[in-house]
Each structure stands twice: as C-alpha cells, then as structure tokens.
Design an enzyme around this catalytic site. Structure first.
Site, PDB file in Angstrom:
ATOM      1  N   TRP A  24       0.852  -1.184   0.000  1.00 14.40           N
ATOM      2  CA  TRP A  24       0.000   0.000   0.000  1.00 14.40           C
ATOM      3  C   TRP A  24       0.891   1.238   0.000  1.00 14.40           C
ATOM      4  CZ3 TRP A  24      -4.801   1.677  -0.762  1.00 14.40           C
ATOM      5  CH2 TRP A  24      -5.170   2.933  -0.269  1.00 14.40           C
ATOM      6  N   ASP A  60       2.777   2.733 -20.453  1.00 13.93           N
ATOM      7  CA  ASP A  60       1.436   3.301 -20.291  1.00 13.93           C
ATOM      8  C   ASP A  60       1.493   4.419 -19.260  1.00 13.93           C
ATOM      9  OD1 ASP A  60      -1.269   3.702 -20.575  1.00 13.93           O
ATOM     10  OD2 ASP A  60      -1.878   1.963 -19.387  1.00 13.93           O
TER      11      ASP A  60
END
Length: 287
Positions: free
Chosen positions: A92, A194
């Site tokens: 996280w 990307d």
C-alpha cells in the site's frame, strides 16, 4: 469478496485478522481494495475472469522496473485466484507530493530509460488496459512501431467501425512514410509503456512510484510524448529528465506521431470522442 481477501493473505503467510478493508479508486478495469490486517497493510487488485496471465504480466513489468534500481515500484506480495477472480497483492503506497517529487520522478524515469534491451519489443505479449499487445524482439524501431503498435490498433479500430475510410487511407500512407520522422539509430530503452498521470503516485515523503506498466523496449521519446498528452506531470519532471537523458532536437516534430498510438488505444477502448484528435495528427503529417 472478504473470503477472497482472507485467502489472499493466507497465501502469503499472513494469518492475522483483517482489521479493515474498503474499496478504493483503481481505474476502470479492476476492483481495488485497501486491506489492513493485524500484521500489515496491502493494496489488492482483483478482476473476475481476467485475461490470460493478466496480473502475472503486470507483476513481471513492475519487477523488471524495480530491478533497474532507478525508480520505485510497489512491492509485490502475491498473485492468485479464487472463485473465478484473479488478484494481485501489493504494498500500500500512500503519501503526498513535495517540491522534489517531480524532480525525483524525472530523474528516476530517465535512469530507467538508460537500461538497454536486446532489441525493440519484449519477450512476452502483454496488455495495455484490456487490449492485448503482441511482442517480439526486432532490430528496427520504425518497423516495431509500425507492425507491433500502430497497425494492430488501426486494424482493431477498423473492425470496430471506428475509422472512416478516408482516415484509413491517410493512416496507410502514414505507415509507409514513418522513416521520414522516426529515428533509425535510437537505443531500445526500457519503457513503462502506459505512463499517464494516473500511473504514478507519491509515497512517503513524496517519493514517486510507478504502477500499472505495459513494459517493452522502445524509443525513450515515445514515453515522454505520452506524458504530455493528458497532463499530470509537474514542470520540474521534464527539466530533471532532460538533465539525465536529453531529448533530441527533432522531438517536437515527432511527438504527435508518438501520441497517435495512445489516441488509437483510447479510440478502441472508449470510442469516437478521440477520432478528431487522431484525424488532426494524421492530417498534419500526410495532408
């Protein structure tokens, strides 16, 4: 979903109780969750019936970037499946941008781009969004960009009836004249593939992390062109990048030609709203 999250934690040896989990924003493709156990905090992406090797290839891309020791990526804890859902468990990442975040991002990306591959392309097929991307290693950047990037997206757009015949003809002409604008002697740099503004984020003390890659080896200016298409990058990102890996004097001339690929991808994913931008670029180059 809770059963999937519990299994995912157990598969990596975290047998502790889940204290909190909640769905968080994570793009249009996957369901994304913040999960906090008694032991650790995780980010878990999942998708029902994902395409073949979908999360494995994402993990491969993140690991490939991590091994360059140039810019951070979230630590990967596990990949698995339950009840038709595939999932990817990661660290996280949470933080806020600082005045140095853009500088670190620019320098880190430039250092990553200095990692040279055996050719243009990659050893495995992968995805951009949910669209498959064929890959192979070839020696010519111009041929790779034509055959492995532009042509498949154009073909798909024609199949979806998203390109007028007149635009198709102009694109065909453009494909045959790429050598007028693209370099013949660039190095095959490791690219994220990307890199828009939503695919990097700040962590602790503003440290930048790259996420959601679609990696391959290509011309480094191709990546920079996409960062300029939709915004999301601070000005000192570009200044710091140029200090480490300068762009060529011809970059501005070819920038829109590189952005064309991503506009075709968005046309195929989201529809006609991107057509006018594509037609403007094609007209600029071939009339």
């Amino acid at each position: 979903m809770q059963k999937l999250l519990i299994k995912a934690l157990k598969n990596i040896g975290d047998q502790s109780r889940i204290i909190e989990y909640r769905r968080v924003p994570g793009g249009d493709i996957n369901e994304s969750y913040y999960v906090r156990s008694q032991k650790h905090t995780y980010f878990i992406k999942c998708k029902k019936h994902p395409p073949q090797k979908f999360f494995q290839l994402e993990a491969l891309g993140l690991e490939k970037i991590r091994k360059t020791n140039s810019i951070a990526t979230p630590q990967i804890y596990g990949i698995g499946e339950r009840d038709g859902y595939g999932y990817l468990m990661m660290e996280w990442i949470h933080g806020k941008k600082t005045g140095q975040t853009g500088e670190w991002l620019g320098r880190g990306l430039a250092e990553m781009h200095k990692h040279k591959g055996p050719g243009f392309g990659f050893q495995e097929d992968n995805y951009i969004g949910l669209l498959p991307q064929k890959n192979s290693y070839i020696s010519s950047w111009i041929d790779y960009y034509r055959e492995f990037r532009l042509e498949p997206q154009i073909t798909l757009a024609v199949q979806k009836e998203l390109l007028p015949t007149s635009t198709q003809k102009k694109l065909d002409k453009l494909l045959t004249h790429l050598d007028q604008w693209l370099p013949k002697d660039c190095i095959p740099s490791l690219l994220h593939g990307d890199l828009w503004g939503g695919n990097w984020l700040p962590g602790y003390n503003g440290k930048p992390y790259l996420i959601d890659p679609a990696i391959f080896y290509g011309h480094h200016e191709f990546e920079i062109a996409f960062t300029e298409l939709f915004g999301g990058f601070p000005s000192n990102f570009y200044e710091s990048y140029q200090e480490v890996f300068p762009l060529s004097p011809n970059y501005e001339e070819r920038k829109a030609l590189y952005q064309l690929f991503y506009l075709l991808v968005h046309l195929n994913l989201f529809g006609f709203s991107y057509l006018s931008s594509i037609e403007n670029i094609v007209t600029r180059y071939v009339g």
